[in-house]
Structures are given as structure tokens and as C-alpha cells.
Design a protein around this motif. Structure first.
Motif, PDB file in Angstrom:
ATOM      1  N   GLY A   1       0.834  -1.215   0.000  1.00  0.00           N
ATOM      2  CA  GLY A   1       0.000   0.000   0.000  1.00  0.00           C
ATOM      3  C   GLY A   1       0.858   1.249   0.000  1.00  0.00           C
ATOM      4  O   GLY A   1       0.561   2.235  -0.684  1.00  0.00           O
ATOM      5  N   MET A   2       1.936   1.222   0.783  1.00  0.00           N
ATOM      6  CA  MET A   2       2.848   2.378   0.829  1.00  0.00           C
ATOM      7  C   MET A   2       3.487   2.586  -0.550  1.00  0.00           C
ATOM      8  O   MET A   2       3.613   3.714  -1.026  1.00  0.00           O
ATOM      9  CB  MET A   2       3.953   2.140   1.867  1.00  0.00           C
ATOM     10  N   LEU A   3       3.884   1.489  -1.193  1.00  0.00           N
ATOM     11  CA  LEU A   3       4.513   1.597  -2.519  1.00  0.00           C
ATOM     12  C   LEU A   3       3.531   2.178  -3.541  1.00  0.00           C
ATOM     13  O   LEU A   3       3.895   3.026  -4.352  1.00  0.00           O
ATOM     14  CB  LEU A   3       5.013   0.219  -2.984  1.00  0.00           C
ATOM     15  N   GLU A   4       2.275   1.732  -3.444  1.00  0.00           N
ATOM     16  CA  GLU A   4       1.251   2.257  -4.372  1.00  0.00           C
ATOM     17  C   GLU A   4       1.081   3.753  -4.195  1.00  0.00           C
ATOM     18  O   GLU A   4       0.931   4.495  -5.157  1.00  0.00           O
ATOM     19  CB  GLU A   4      -0.098   1.595  -4.067  1.00  0.00           C
ATOM     20  N   ARG A   5       1.094   4.208  -2.935  1.00  0.00           N
ATOM     21  CA  ARG A   5       0.915   5.636  -2.658  1.00  0.00           C
ATOM     22  C   ARG A   5       2.213   6.421  -2.871  1.00  0.00           C
ATOM     23  O   ARG A   5       2.222   7.639  -2.850  1.00  0.00           O
ATOM     24  CB  ARG A   5       0.412   5.825  -1.216  1.00  0.00           C
ATOM     25  N   GLY A   6       3.339   5.705  -2.985  1.00  0.00           N
ATOM     26  CA  GLY A   6       4.635   6.357  -3.264  1.00  0.00           C
ATOM     27  C   GLY A   6       5.320   6.912  -2.037  1.00  0.00           C
ATOM     28  O   GLY A   6       6.335   7.608  -2.151  1.00  0.00           O
ATOM     29  N   HIS A   7       4.780   6.637  -0.872  1.00  0.00           N
ATOM     30  CA  HIS A   7       5.485   7.072   0.333  1.00  0.00           C
ATOM     31  C   HIS A   7       5.098   6.209   1.528  1.00  0.00           C
ATOM     32  O   HIS A   7       4.020   5.632   1.575  1.00  0.00           O
ATOM     33  CB  HIS A   7       5.214   8.550   0.654  1.00  0.00           C
ATOM     34  N   GLY A   8       6.021   6.137   2.477  1.00  0.00           N
ATOM     35  CA  GLY A   8       5.770   5.367   3.694  1.00  0.00           C
ATOM     36  C   GLY A   8       7.060   5.214   4.466  1.00  0.00           C
ATOM     37  O   GLY A   8       8.149   5.241   3.879  1.00  0.00           O
ATOM     38  N   GLN A   9       6.932   5.103   5.784  1.00  0.00           N
ATOM     39  CA  GLN A   9       8.125   4.944   6.612  1.00  0.00           C
ATOM     40  C   GLN A   9       7.898   3.869   7.660  1.00  0.00           C
ATOM     41  O   GLN A   9       6.820   3.804   8.269  1.00  0.00           O
ATOM     42  CB  GLN A   9       8.485   6.283   7.274  1.00  0.00           C
TER      43      GLN A   9
END
Ligand SMILES: NC(=O)c1ccc[n+]([C@@H]2O[C@H](COP(=O)([O-])OP(=O)(O)OC[C@H]3O[C@@H](n4cnc5c(N)ncnc54)[C@H](OP(=O)(O)O)[C@@H]3O)[C@@H](O)[C@H]2O)c1
Length: 261
Positions: free
Chosen positions: A127-135
Motif C-alpha cells: 500500500g505504501m509503494l502504491e501511494r509512493g510514500h511510507g516509513q
């Protein structure tokens, strides 16, 4: 300020996790707080909501059971929570010679310190990869660098999560998603009492506050660093442990840990 982003923090009812939640709330993150003691989580959620005008949800669950990750994911789906920041912090230790340790408690420890964070990270990264950001912030330990007599399975689990997370950090480069591992040394929390380890004067003297450890971890995560060790003494200890042969390290760690037992 990071407004309208959601940070999930496991083990937020005490110690380092509670202070990570406080730090993230000050930065404007909404919070999804997870642990077993719901009363403590709710009190923290109420306080942080009031003080920082954020939203804070509480989820009470034992994360050391075999189906823990699926149960938590189902709750996130039901509550339509999308996670931008994941802090895998929940954990406990048990100070006991290996062959005297309760095997079920050892299995529960491996699950909460390694299998659960791996499963949850794997489930949330797409999901983070789909949105292009995440930590992601994984809370390991300086024990990740040191086989530790008395903390055999604990140190092995912490070594495993550090290794796995460093690989993930490398493989995610350029995606906008980062994975940082925080390796605290002795920290003033409920950890020692729960693990049954009475610290000695050397350990007491180098103990850091959970606020300082949390701040170091959150800053490193926001900078997208691979690994961070809070405090000079902990950095030195970790460095020496990786430079010296294990036949030197293991008895040395045993001696330091024996302390006032
Ligand atoms: N303190 C240290 O010296 C030290 C050093 C290096 C690394 N660490 C690591 O830092 C992390 C946080 O520890 P801490 O020092 O802050 O200890 P702590 O004060 O005992 O806090 C541990 C947190 O984990 C939660 N937790 C424990 N077992 C759980 C379970 N079965 N299910 C769900 N939640 C559980 C606890 O909540 P509930 O009891 O409410 O469930 C609590 O919120 C751990 O991963 C620990 O290994 C600590």
C-alpha cells in the motif's frame, strides 16, 4: 508538520513506544495505538488528542499469538485505516539460561520480536509503494550485535529483525518507502522488571531515557536512515561487538549482564 498521516505504533502503552507516540503526535501524525493494556492506550490517546488536535485510535491485542498479524489487519480494514508510518516496537525479554527457559514463552518472544513485525511490514508495504510514500521503524536492540547469555533467544530475534530490515531498506531504495532500525541499549522502561533482569551499576549509569531513545528513532526514520544506535556508549559497544571475535564477545557480554543477579 505531518498532518493527516496515520502512524501505527505497537507497544504504545509504555516505555519507548509510548514516547514514540508522543513524539509523532507533536509532529502532527494521527495515531493507531496497539498493545494489551487498553486503559493505558486510551488515556494516552485522550491526552494526545487534546494536546495536539490529532486523531488517535486504540486497538487492544496480544501480538505474540500465531494469528496476531491477520487479526490486526482485519481491524485496520474494518476501521478503514491506511498506514503511512509503521512503528514495530512491541516486545519483551526474558532473562534466563537457554535450557531453563519456558519453550512457549520463547516461541511467543520470537513471534512478537521477529515474525509479527515481518508479517505486518510485508502486509503494509505494498500500500505504501502504491501511494509512493511510507516509513517503517523497527525497534531492535544493541543485543542485535551481541549474542547475549541469559538473553539468548531475545538477542537472536533482535539480530534477525535488524538483518531483515537492513535488507528491506536496501531493496526499497528509490521507492519513497524507507525502513529504519532503531537499536537502543539499556533504557529506563518496564523492560528490565518484566524480563526478570536486575541491572548493575554500569548498566544503570549508561541507561538512557525512553524520551531520548524515541526522539533519536523518529528523527532517523524521518530522515530515511537504515540503522540508528542512540547514545555514545551504545554505539561504541555495538562497534566493538562487531569487530571482536565472538569467543571474546560472548563471555564479555555474560559478565556485563551478570551484574547484580
Ligand atoms: N528498555 C530497554 O532497555 C530496551 C533496550 C533495547 C531494546 N528494547 C526494545 O524496545 C521495545 C520496547 O520496550 P520497552 O523498553 O519500552 O519496554 P516496556 O516498557 O516493557 O514496553 C513494552 C511495550 O510492548 C507491549 N507488549 C509487550 N508484550 C506484548 C504483547 N504480547 N502484545 C502486545 N503488546 C505487547 C507492552 O504493552 P502491553 O503490556 O500493554 O501489552 C508495552 O507497550 C521492545 O521491542 C524492546 O525489546 C528495549
Amino acid at each position: 508538520m505531518r498532518k493527516n498521516e496515520m502512524a501505527l505504533v505497537t507497544g504504545a502503552s509504555a516505555g519507548i513506544g509510548e514516547d514514540i507516540a508522543r513524539d509523532l503526535a507533536r509532529r502532527g501524525f494521527n495515531l493507531y495505538l496497539v498493545a494489551r493494556r487498553g486503559d493505558r492506550l486510551q488515556a494516552l490517546a485522550d491526552e494526545l488528542t487534546r494536546e495536539h488536535q490529532i486523531q488517535a485510535l486504540v486497538h487492544t491485542q496480544d501480538l505474540s499469538t500465531p494469528g496476531a498479524c491477520d487479526e490486526l489487519l482485519a481491524a485496520l480494514e474494518e476501521e478503514r485505516v491506511s498506514v503511512d508510518v509503521l512503528v514495530n516496537n512491541a516486545g519483551f525479554g526474558s532473562f534466563c539460561p537457554t535450557m531453563e527457559a519456558d519453550p512457549e514463552r520463547e516461541r511467543a518472544m520470537v513471534r512478537i520480536l521477529f515474525q509479527f513485525p515481518v508479517d505486518l511490514t510485508r502486509a503494509l508495504v505494498p500500500g505504501m509503494l502504491e501511494r509512493g510514500h511510507g516509513q517503517i521503524l523497527q525497534v531492535a536492540s544493541t543485543a542485535s550485535f551481541q549474542p547475549s547469555p541469559g538473553y539468548g533467544m531475545y538477542a537472536a530475534s533482535k539480530a534477525a529483525i535488524l538483518s531483515w530490515s537492513n535488507v528491506l531498506h536496501f531493496e526499497l531504495r528509490g521507492t519513497g518507502v524507507t525502513c529504519t532500525t532503531l537499536c537502543p541499549g539499556p533504557t529506563a522502561t518496564e523492560f528490565g522488571e518484566i524480563s526478570g533482569h536486575i541491572s548493575n551499576r554500569l548498566q544503570d549509569a549508561t541507561k538512557m531515557s525512553s524520551e531520548a531513545v524515541a526522539r533519536t528513532g523518529v528523527q532517523a526514520m524521518l530522515q530515511g536512515r537504515a540503522t540508528v544506535i542512540p547514545g555514545f556508549a551504545n554505539k561504541l559497544g555495538a562497534l566493538l561487538s562487531t569487530r571482536m571475535p565472538r569467543w571474546v564477545v560472548v563471555p564479555l557480554v555474560a559478565r556485563v549482564l551478570r551484574g547484580s543477579q
